[in-house]
Design a protein around this motif. Structure first.
Motif, PDB file in Angstrom:
ATOM      1  N   LEU A 202       1.579  -0.763  13.729  1.00 15.85           N
ATOM      2  CA  LEU A 202       0.661  -1.066  12.628  1.00 15.85           C
ATOM      3  C   LEU A 202       0.446   0.169  11.755  1.00 15.85           C
ATOM      4  O   LEU A 202       0.374   0.075  10.528  1.00 15.85           O
ATOM      5  N   LYS A 203       0.375   1.303  12.389  1.00 18.53           N
ATOM      6  CA  LYS A 203       0.201   2.548  11.619  1.00 18.53           C
ATOM      7  C   LYS A 203       1.393   2.803  10.703  1.00 18.53           C
ATOM      8  O   LYS A 203       1.238   3.214   9.551  1.00 18.53           O
ATOM      9  N   VAL A 204       2.575   2.537  11.232  1.00 19.76           N
ATOM     10  CA  VAL A 204       3.781   2.716  10.419  1.00 19.76           C
ATOM     11  C   VAL A 204       3.728   1.812   9.190  1.00 19.76           C
ATOM     12  O   VAL A 204       4.047   2.229   8.069  1.00 19.76           O
ATOM     13  N   LEU A 205       3.291   0.574   9.405  1.00 16.93           N
ATOM     14  CA  LEU A 205       3.238  -0.385   8.293  1.00 16.93           C
ATOM     15  C   LEU A 205       2.166   0.008   7.278  1.00 16.93           C
ATOM     16  O   LEU A 205       2.364  -0.152   6.063  1.00 16.93           O
ATOM     17  N   VAL A 206       1.047   0.529   7.761  1.00 20.43           N
ATOM     18  CA  VAL A 206      -0.010   0.973   6.856  1.00 20.43           C
ATOM     19  C   VAL A 206       0.472   2.186   6.048  1.00 20.43           C
ATOM     20  O   VAL A 206       0.301   2.246   4.829  1.00 20.43           O
ATOM     21  N   ASP A 207       1.092   3.138   6.731  1.00 20.42           N
ATOM     22  CA  ASP A 207       1.592   4.336   6.047  1.00 20.42           C
ATOM     23  C   ASP A 207       2.634   3.982   4.997  1.00 20.42           C
ATOM     24  O   ASP A 207       2.791   4.679   3.997  1.00 20.42           O
ATOM     25  N   ALA A 208       3.358   2.909   5.238  1.00 23.19           N
ATOM     26  CA  ALA A 208       4.400   2.489   4.294  1.00 23.19           C
ATOM     27  C   ALA A 208       3.819   1.688   3.139  1.00 23.19           C
ATOM     28  O   ALA A 208       4.538   1.301   2.224  1.00 23.19           O
ATOM     29  N   GLY A 209       2.523   1.425   3.194  1.00 21.72           N
ATOM     30  CA  GLY A 209       1.899   0.689   2.092  1.00 21.72           C
ATOM     31  C   GLY A 209       2.086  -0.807   2.186  1.00 21.72           C
ATOM     32  O   GLY A 209       1.885  -1.519   1.205  1.00 21.72           O
ATOM     33  N   LEU A 210       2.456  -1.302   3.355  1.00 23.76           N
ATOM     34  CA  LEU A 210       2.701  -2.739   3.502  1.00 23.76           C
ATOM     35  C   LEU A 210       1.478  -3.471   4.046  1.00 23.76           C
ATOM     36  O   LEU A 210       1.324  -4.664   3.829  1.00 23.76           O
TER      37      LEU A 210
ATOM     38  N   MET B  35       6.164  11.526  10.772  1.00 18.80           N
ATOM     39  CA  MET B  35       5.996  10.075  10.872  1.00 18.80           C
ATOM     40  C   MET B  35       4.723   9.620  10.157  1.00 18.80           C
ATOM     41  O   MET B  35       4.599   8.499   9.725  1.00 18.80           O
ATOM     42  N   THR B  36       3.796  10.546  10.043  1.00 19.26           N
ATOM     43  CA  THR B  36       2.558  10.208   9.359  1.00 19.26           C
ATOM     44  C   THR B  36       2.705  10.414   7.860  1.00 19.26           C
ATOM     45  O   THR B  36       1.823  10.100   7.083  1.00 19.26           O
ATOM     46  N   THR B  37       3.858  10.921   7.450  1.00 19.03           N
ATOM     47  CA  THR B  37       4.083  11.214   6.045  1.00 19.03           C
ATOM     48  C   THR B  37       3.861   9.991   5.160  1.00 19.03           C
ATOM     49  O   THR B  37       4.440   8.943   5.393  1.00 19.03           O
ATOM     50  N   LEU B  38       3.015  10.163   4.188  1.00 13.47           N
ATOM     51  CA  LEU B  38       2.770   9.059   3.271  1.00 13.47           C
ATOM     52  C   LEU B  38       3.826   9.022   2.189  1.00 13.47           C
ATOM     53  O   LEU B  38       4.398  10.048   1.819  1.00 13.47           O
ATOM     54  N   LEU B  39       4.055   7.838   1.682  1.00 12.15           N
ATOM     55  CA  LEU B  39       5.010   7.695   0.598  1.00 12.15           C
ATOM     56  C   LEU B  39       4.362   8.127  -0.714  1.00 12.15           C
ATOM     57  O   LEU B  39       3.143   8.131  -0.838  1.00 12.15           O
ATOM     58  N   PRO B  40       5.176   8.482  -1.674  1.00 12.57           N
ATOM     59  CA  PRO B  40       4.653   8.786  -3.009  1.00 12.57           C
ATOM     60  C   PRO B  40       3.838   7.614  -3.538  1.00 12.57           C
ATOM     61  O   PRO B  40       4.072   6.462  -3.162  1.00 12.57           O
ATOM     62  N   ILE B  41       2.916   7.917  -4.421  1.00 13.29           N
ATOM     63  CA  ILE B  41       2.029   6.885  -4.949  1.00 13.29           C
ATOM     64  C   ILE B  41       2.804   5.683  -5.478  1.00 13.29           C
ATOM     65  O   ILE B  41       2.469   4.538  -5.187  1.00 13.29           O
ATOM     66  N   ALA B  42       3.831   5.967  -6.226  1.00  7.20           N
ATOM     67  CA  ALA B  42       4.594   4.887  -6.850  1.00  7.20           C
ATOM     68  C   ALA B  42       5.110   3.894  -5.818  1.00  7.20           C
ATOM     69  O   ALA B  42       5.169   2.696  -6.072  1.00  7.20           O
ATOM     70  N   ALA B  43       5.455   4.409  -4.651  1.00  8.30           N
ATOM     71  CA  ALA B  43       6.011   3.545  -3.626  1.00  8.30           C
ATOM     72  C   ALA B  43       4.957   2.581  -3.081  1.00  8.30           C
ATOM     73  O   ALA B  43       5.280   1.501  -2.626  1.00  8.30           O
ATOM     74  N   GLU B  44       3.702   3.003  -3.134  1.00  5.54           N
ATOM     75  CA  GLU B  44       2.662   2.156  -2.573  1.00  5.54           C
ATOM     76  C   GLU B  44       2.126   1.157  -3.591  1.00  5.54           C
ATOM     77  O   GLU B  44       1.702   0.072  -3.227  1.00  5.54           O
TER      78      GLU B  44
ATOM     79  N   THR C 287      12.840   4.893   3.033  1.00  2.00           N
ATOM     80  CA  THR C 287      11.628   5.059   3.847  1.00  2.00           C
ATOM     81  C   THR C 287      10.878   3.743   3.979  1.00  2.00           C
ATOM     82  O   THR C 287      10.396   3.390   5.071  1.00  2.00           O
ATOM     83  N   GLN C 288      10.790   3.010   2.876  1.00  2.00           N
ATOM     84  CA  GLN C 288      10.116   1.716   2.925  1.00  2.00           C
ATOM     85  C   GLN C 288      10.896   0.740   3.809  1.00  2.00           C
ATOM     86  O   GLN C 288      10.312  -0.008   4.595  1.00  2.00           O
ATOM     87  N   LEU C 289      12.212   0.742   3.658  1.00  2.00           N
ATOM     88  CA  LEU C 289      13.032  -0.185   4.437  1.00  2.00           C
ATOM     89  C   LEU C 289      13.022   0.164   5.918  1.00  2.00           C
ATOM     90  O   LEU C 289      13.065  -0.719   6.772  1.00  2.00           O
ATOM     91  N   LYS C 290      12.941   1.457   6.229  1.00  2.00           N
ATOM     92  CA  LYS C 290      12.856   1.855   7.634  1.00  2.00           C
ATOM     93  C   LYS C 290      11.615   1.263   8.281  1.00  2.00           C
ATOM     94  O   LYS C 290      11.632   0.884   9.458  1.00  2.00           O
ATOM     95  N   ALA C 291      10.531   1.204   7.510  1.00  2.00           N
ATOM     96  CA  ALA C 291       9.292   0.636   8.042  1.00  2.00           C
ATOM     97  C   ALA C 291       9.484  -0.848   8.359  1.00  2.00           C
ATOM     98  O   ALA C 291       8.864  -1.380   9.276  1.00  2.00           O
ATOM     99  N   LEU C 292      10.349  -1.491   7.610  1.00  2.00           N
ATOM    100  CA  LEU C 292      10.603  -2.919   7.819  1.00  2.00           C
ATOM    101  C   LEU C 292      11.652  -3.173   8.893  1.00  2.00           C
ATOM    102  O   LEU C 292      11.673  -4.248   9.495  1.00  2.00           O
ATOM    103  N   ALA C 293      12.505  -2.218   9.132  1.00  2.00           N
ATOM    104  CA  ALA C 293      13.703  -2.450   9.946  1.00  2.00           C
ATOM    105  C   ALA C 293      13.419  -2.354  11.433  1.00  2.00           C
ATOM    106  O   ALA C 293      14.076  -1.615  12.164  1.00  2.00           O
ATOM    107  N   ASP C 294      12.452  -3.108  11.888  1.00  2.00           N
ATOM    108  CA  ASP C 294      12.134  -3.160  13.315  1.00  2.00           C
ATOM    109  C   ASP C 294      11.602  -4.549  13.640  1.00  2.00           C
ATOM    110  O   ASP C 294      10.710  -5.050  12.950  1.00  2.00           O
TER     111      ASP C 294
END
Lengths: 115, 115
Positions: free
Chosen positions: A78-86, A1-10, A33-40
DNA sequence: TGTCAATATCGACAGCAGTCAATGTCCGAG
DNA sequence: CTCGGACATTGACTGCTGTCGATATTGACA
């Protein structure tokens, strides 16, 4: 869950618009992965609350009450959103201030656009 | 999982752009439901594959092999996309043809846009 | 230094989601 | 009418996710 997205994604778009070019398996995982962060619901409201707050930033204590969730749960989202680069997190003193990452939502929206 | 979205979610935008107005609890749930349907690598690729296929439509048999998943799993994902209002299903003879719902992705993209 | 307040982390739990094998259903061909 | 093929549904299993209470951490301040 703490996995960061690839640079390009951020930093930018992960791929071409969905309906323009066939989506590769790797790009699909990145985008999902990005959409999962949004889908809540809680996380969507957090983004909206942060955007609407004075100066475009808010601390955890500003967000707990309007969301109606416990402090650990809000911190988790909030951590999920930060990890997702949002969102970005900036610690100032005892408080942690969160801000929208410019263009982050737009780059996701661009991939979904069909026009 | 078979729960259908409210009419508004299928026909048009569920709400104003995230960063423009505070997102209400109900709208957040509606939007999250749509995004959940998108937040899966297999389903993103299905949308892309359908869009790229001849005539903008494809049957299940066209999608199994490029996805590398079993037929029941592909049918399951297609059902999720149809229930979310992103695909339409048309049965012709023995085959079921799936097509993108016009504007469905765009209305989601519009809510995420910040400009 | 000791205390208090704001966050983060941990541990546990319930519920949901993705996957497949097996089976059911429906339609066209012969 | 029977058979075969395309697709849907069911049942079961596994792993992930949202939530909270309890606890740890960190920084301001007396």
């Amino acid at each position: 869950m703490t996995t960061l997205l690839p640079i390009a994604a951020e930093t930018g778009a992960c791929c071409a618009p969905l309906v323009r070019a066939p989506l590769g398996a790797d790009d699909a995982v990145t985008l999902a992965t990005q959409l999962k962060a949004l889908a809540d619901p809680a996380r969507l409201r957090l983004l909206s609350l942060v955007a609407a707050h004075d100066g475009g930033e808010a601390c955890v204590c500003d967000l707990i009450e309007p969301l109606g969730l416990s402090q650990p749960t809000v911190s988790h989202h909030l951590k999920v959103l930060v990890d997702a680069g949002l969102l970005t997190r900036e610690k100032r003193g005892v408080w942690a201030y969160f801000t929208l990452v410019p263009q982050a939502l737009d780059s996701i929206a661009r991939v979904l656009t069909t026009v």
